[in-house]
Write an enzyme that holds these catalytic residues in place. Structure first.
Site, PDB file in Angstrom:
ATOM      1  CG  ASN A   1      -9.662  -6.766   1.630  1.00  0.00           C
ATOM      2  OD1 ASN A   1      -8.785  -6.495   2.344  1.00  0.00           O
ATOM      3  ND2 ASN A   1      -9.272  -6.770   0.309  1.00  0.00           N
TER       4      ASN A   1
ATOM      5  CE  LYS B   1      -4.541  -1.435  13.760  1.00  0.00           C
ATOM      6  NZ  LYS B   1      -5.111  -2.041  12.414  1.00  0.00           N
TER       7      LYS B   1
ATOM      8  CD  GLN C   1      -3.014   2.494  10.624  1.00  0.00           C
ATOM      9  OE1 GLN C   1      -4.463   1.979  10.818  1.00  0.00           O
ATOM     10  NE2 GLN C   1      -2.610   1.440  10.269  1.00  0.00           N
TER      11      GLN C   1
ATOM     12  N   GLY D   1      -5.873   1.527   2.100  1.00  0.00           N
ATOM     13  CA  GLY D   1      -7.403   1.443   1.790  1.00  0.00           C
ATOM     14  C   GLY D   1      -8.011   0.938   3.648  1.00  0.00           C
ATOM     15  CG  ASP D   2     -10.212   1.728   7.362  1.00  0.00           C
ATOM     16  OD1 ASP D   2      -9.657   0.505   7.443  1.00  0.00           O
ATOM     17  OD2 ASP D   2     -11.095   1.703   7.326  1.00  0.00           O
TER      18      ASP D   2
ATOM     19  CE  LYS E   1      -8.119   4.272   8.424  1.00  0.00           C
ATOM     20  NZ  LYS E   1      -7.402   2.453   8.736  1.00  0.00           N
TER      21      LYS E   1
ATOM     22  CB  SER F   1       0.525  -1.985   3.515  1.00  0.00           C
ATOM     23  OG  SER F   1      -0.286  -1.252   3.163  1.00  0.00           O
TER      24      SER F   1
ATOM     25  CB  THR G   1      -6.875  -7.082   6.286  1.00  0.00           C
ATOM     26  OG1 THR G   1      -5.792  -6.305   5.764  1.00  0.00           O
ATOM     27  CG2 THR G   1      -7.203  -7.080   7.757  1.00  0.00           C
TER      28      THR G   1
ATOM     29  CE  LYS H   1       1.445   1.967   4.636  1.00  0.00           C
ATOM     30  NZ  LYS H   1       0.185   2.440   3.797  1.00  0.00           N
TER      31      LYS H   1
HETATM   32  P1  NDP Z   1     -15.227  -3.125   2.763  1.00  0.00           P
HETATM   33  O1  NDP Z   1     -15.754  -1.788   3.101  1.00  0.00           O
HETATM   34  O2  NDP Z   1     -14.141  -3.282   2.019  1.00  0.00           O
HETATM   35  O3  NDP Z   1     -16.150  -4.052   3.579  1.00  0.00           O
HETATM   36  C1  NDP Z   1     -16.331  -3.425   4.419  1.00  0.00           C
HETATM   37  C2  NDP Z   1     -17.991  -4.740   5.293  1.00  0.00           C
HETATM   38  O4  NDP Z   1     -18.309  -4.305   6.235  1.00  0.00           O
HETATM   39  C3  NDP Z   1     -18.701  -4.355   3.777  1.00  0.00           C
HETATM   40  O5  NDP Z   1     -19.333  -5.727   3.921  1.00  0.00           O
HETATM   41  C4  NDP Z   1     -19.629  -3.222   4.986  1.00  0.00           C
HETATM   42  O6  NDP Z   1     -21.020  -3.432   4.569  1.00  0.00           O
HETATM   43  C5  NDP Z   1     -19.377  -4.159   6.270  1.00  0.00           C
HETATM   44  N1  NDP Z   1     -19.956  -2.207   6.986  1.00  0.00           N
HETATM   45  C6  NDP Z   1     -19.170  -1.125   7.586  1.00  0.00           C
HETATM   46  N2  NDP Z   1     -20.293  -0.538   7.928  1.00  0.00           N
HETATM   47  C7  NDP Z   1     -20.564  -0.728   7.988  1.00  0.00           C
HETATM   48  C8  NDP Z   1     -21.782   0.073   9.316  1.00  0.00           C
HETATM   49  N3  NDP Z   1     -21.439   0.806  10.307  1.00  0.00           N
HETATM   50  N4  NDP Z   1     -22.920  -1.528   9.712  1.00  0.00           N
HETATM   51  C9  NDP Z   1     -22.486  -2.723   9.402  1.00  0.00           C
HETATM   52  N5  NDP Z   1     -21.540  -3.378   8.208  1.00  0.00           N
HETATM   53  C10 NDP Z   1     -21.130  -2.788   8.031  1.00  0.00           C
HETATM   54  O7  NDP Z   1     -14.130  -2.352   4.307  1.00  0.00           O
HETATM   55  P2  NDP Z   1     -12.613  -3.811   4.933  1.00  0.00           P
HETATM   56  O8  NDP Z   1     -12.763  -5.162   5.021  1.00  0.00           O
HETATM   57  O9  NDP Z   1     -11.555  -3.304   4.351  1.00  0.00           O
HETATM   58  O10 NDP Z   1     -12.806  -3.108   6.139  1.00  0.00           O
HETATM   59  C11 NDP Z   1     -12.925  -4.003   6.775  1.00  0.00           C
HETATM   60  C12 NDP Z   1     -12.800  -3.519   8.339  1.00  0.00           C
HETATM   61  O11 NDP Z   1     -11.978  -4.114   9.021  1.00  0.00           O
HETATM   62  C13 NDP Z   1     -12.921  -2.091   9.098  1.00  0.00           C
HETATM   63  O12 NDP Z   1     -12.799  -2.165  10.565  1.00  0.00           O
HETATM   64  C14 NDP Z   1     -11.748  -1.887   8.578  1.00  0.00           C
HETATM   65  O13 NDP Z   1     -10.814  -0.751   9.308  1.00  0.00           O
HETATM   66  C15 NDP Z   1     -10.488  -3.016   9.404  1.00  0.00           C
HETATM   67  N6  NDP Z   1      -9.245  -2.860   8.668  1.00  0.00           N
HETATM   68  C16 NDP Z   1      -9.020  -3.395   7.306  1.00  0.00           C
HETATM   69  C17 NDP Z   1      -8.223  -3.438   6.801  1.00  0.00           C
HETATM   70  C18 NDP Z   1      -7.945  -3.208   5.044  1.00  0.00           C
HETATM   71  O14 NDP Z   1      -6.314  -3.993   4.935  1.00  0.00           O
HETATM   72  N7  NDP Z   1      -8.909  -3.255   4.270  1.00  0.00           N
HETATM   73  C19 NDP Z   1      -6.749  -2.968   7.558  1.00  0.00           C
HETATM   74  C20 NDP Z   1      -7.220  -2.940   9.207  1.00  0.00           C
HETATM   75  C21 NDP Z   1      -8.081  -3.258   9.315  1.00  0.00           C
HETATM   76  P3  NDP Z   1     -22.235  -2.450   3.624  1.00  0.00           P
HETATM   77  O15 NDP Z   1     -21.739  -2.627   1.913  1.00  0.00           O
HETATM   78  O16 NDP Z   1     -23.481  -3.069   3.898  1.00  0.00           O
HETATM   79  O17 NDP Z   1     -22.049  -1.217   4.077  1.00  0.00           O
END
Ligand code: NDP
Length: 449
Positions: A245, A118, A115, A169-170, A130, A381, A214, A94
């Protein structure tokens, strides 16, 4: 605090570097866990005898595949797809799918490795995995994203299933992408197998609170850490990096608990709004119009946009990194501490470098590592899988209560484990040990797998 690595752990670590060359994020994630395990091997020598660490560090299966697709102008593109099925001792693999140009095997392996632990911490029956691709959804039309997702699933479908491997998603993969992926899975397999993907829309088997989970969960975890020190979010100034997100629902819950988020970011810059970030504007820009946060300052004239700014220079009491890995380095951490930060909760995965973690721990501020703090997403999830299995659908209130309880349990188990192993207040040690021991015991019970 981390423990000194014993000679046997150092040997294992060097072997992992040699066998996985160039995968620096994976090395970093492995090292961080191994640094916690010294006292565990004293208590459970059978883990070493049975080479459990070496087994956990080697994915059960790694799939790499070609993803060809055609853009709106008719040009052909080739991306690379990944799914790393890391560990299924506790349940089906997962973990999410990440679509971002920086994706390569080392990033997917670091995320898959984290993961495992976690998912163990959630107390729910899920293994670790993943996947993702170096596809960049930014600037692509809906039709292009759909064609990419259909091509990606045309290979992935044969490896996944509700009892085998359940992606979600991620970064770069939200409700839109999950919809296209589920549609293609259903079409190829001729099965309405709801439990094969999570993060689905409410019209076709999704769970309420999954979108928020999250971010909400991360705030619940930080709230628990604050409570230990007889504090709360009430009146606290906070910064939340990213604007995707996780960031959006972190902001929402902080505001509900009486805190104020004054800065957010994306990879182009930082928005500072001393009055407090206006969440509906961020949601309209990001979730509906898919625009950049730069435009926020055109709508709110009292907000400031700092191109290429560093969000960690903005003073705050609580920092919640919610963008990506290694976004807080040692210098950023020092800045945060100097500016009065008392708690850091990682919504993102591994957002703090090892130097940054040392700074937080030396300063003795409350520091919640991602594998504990952001576990609410995957936990919800698993609740979506439960609802799918029973053909049921729970209310928002009930699901949020379940999430809050899970986060409070994770906090408690990390807190108590850290105390038990002589590192009180160290949530890194607590999370790593509690997650690892659970998986290791299950693996031992199942024989040589
Ligand atoms: P999204 O794609 O919804 O948003 C990502 C955000 O982070 C955007 O604002 C993006 O900006 C910024 N970002 C991504 N990569 C970079 C980078 N290399 N440098 C600077 N800014 C960056 O993703 P999520 O919100 O889902 O995920 C965010 C984090 O949370 C990740 O680390 C993910 O692994 C973690 N996570 C997510 C979960 C989930 O349920 N979605 C669960 C657990 C952890 P820009 O648009 O400019 O790229």
């Amino acid at each position: 605090m981390s423990f000194q690595m014993t000679e046997s752990l150092e040997t294992i670590y060097q072997e992992i570097i040699r066998k996985n060359p160039g995968e620096t994020e994976f090395h970093q994630a492995v090292r961080e866990v191994l640094e916690s395990l010294g006292p565990v091997l004293v208590k459970y020598p059978e883990f070493l005898q049975n080479k459990i660490i070496r087994r956990i560090c080697e994915p059960e299966r790694q799939i790499i595949f070609r993803v060809p697709w055609v853009d709106d102008r008719g040009e052909v593109h080739i991306n690379r797809g990944f799914r790393v099925e890391f560990n299924s001792a506790l349940g089906p693999y997962k973990g999410g799918l990440r679509f971002h140009p920086s994706v390569y095997l080392g990033i997917i392996k670091f995320l898959g490795f984290e993961q495992i632990f976690k998912n163990a911490l959630t107390g729910l029956p899920i293994g670790g995995g993943k996947g993702g691709s170096d596809f960049d959804p930014k600037g692509k039309s809906d039709a292009e994203v759909m064609r990419f997702c259909q091509s990606f699933m045309t290979e992935l479908y044969r490896h996944i299933g509700e009892h085998t491997d359940v992606p979600a998603g991620d970064i770069g993969v939200g409700g839109r992408e999950i919809g296209y992926l589920f549609g293609q899975y259903k079409r190829i397999t001729n099965r309405y197998e709801m439990g094969v993907l999570t993060g689905k829309g409410m019209a076709y088997g999704g769970s309420l609170v999954r979108t928020e989970a999250t971010g909400y969960g991360a705030v619940f975890f930080v709230d628990e850490m604050l409570k230990v020190n007889k504090q709360s979010f009430e009146g606290k100034t906070c910064t939340v990096s990213g604007s995707g997100n996780v960031a959006i629902y972190t902001i929402e819950k902080i505001h509900q608990l009486g805190g104020k988020v004054v800065a957010i970011s994306d990879s182009d810059g930082v928005i500072v709004h001393e009055k407090g970030i206006h969440l509906q504007t961020v949601q309209q820009l990001k979730e509906i119009e898919r625009r950049r946060i730069k435009d926020y300052a055109d709508i709110h004239k009292d907000a400031k946009y700092i191109p290429k700014g560093n969000i960690w220079e903005i003073p705050c009491q609580v920092a919640m990194p919610s963008a990506t890995q290694n976004e807080i380095n040692g210098k950023d951490a020092e800045k945060l501490v100097k500016n009065g930060c008392i708690a850091v909760g990682e919504g993102a995965n591994m957002p703090t470098t090892p130097e940054g973690v040392r700074v937080f721990q030396t300063a003795k501020i409350a520091y919640g590592p991602g594998k504990a703090t952001n576990a609410g997403g995957v936990a919800t999830s698993a609740l979506e899988m439960q609802q799918n299995a029973s053909r049921d659908s729970w209310t928002f209130e009930y699901t949020e209560k379940r999430l809050a309880k899970i986060m409070s349990n994770i906090h408690q188990v990390c807190y108590e484990t850290a105390e038990e192993f002589g590192a009180p207040g160290d949530y890194v040690v607590g999370a790593n040990i509690a997650g690892f021991v659970k998986v290791a015991k299950a693996m031992l019970a199942m024989g040589l797998i």
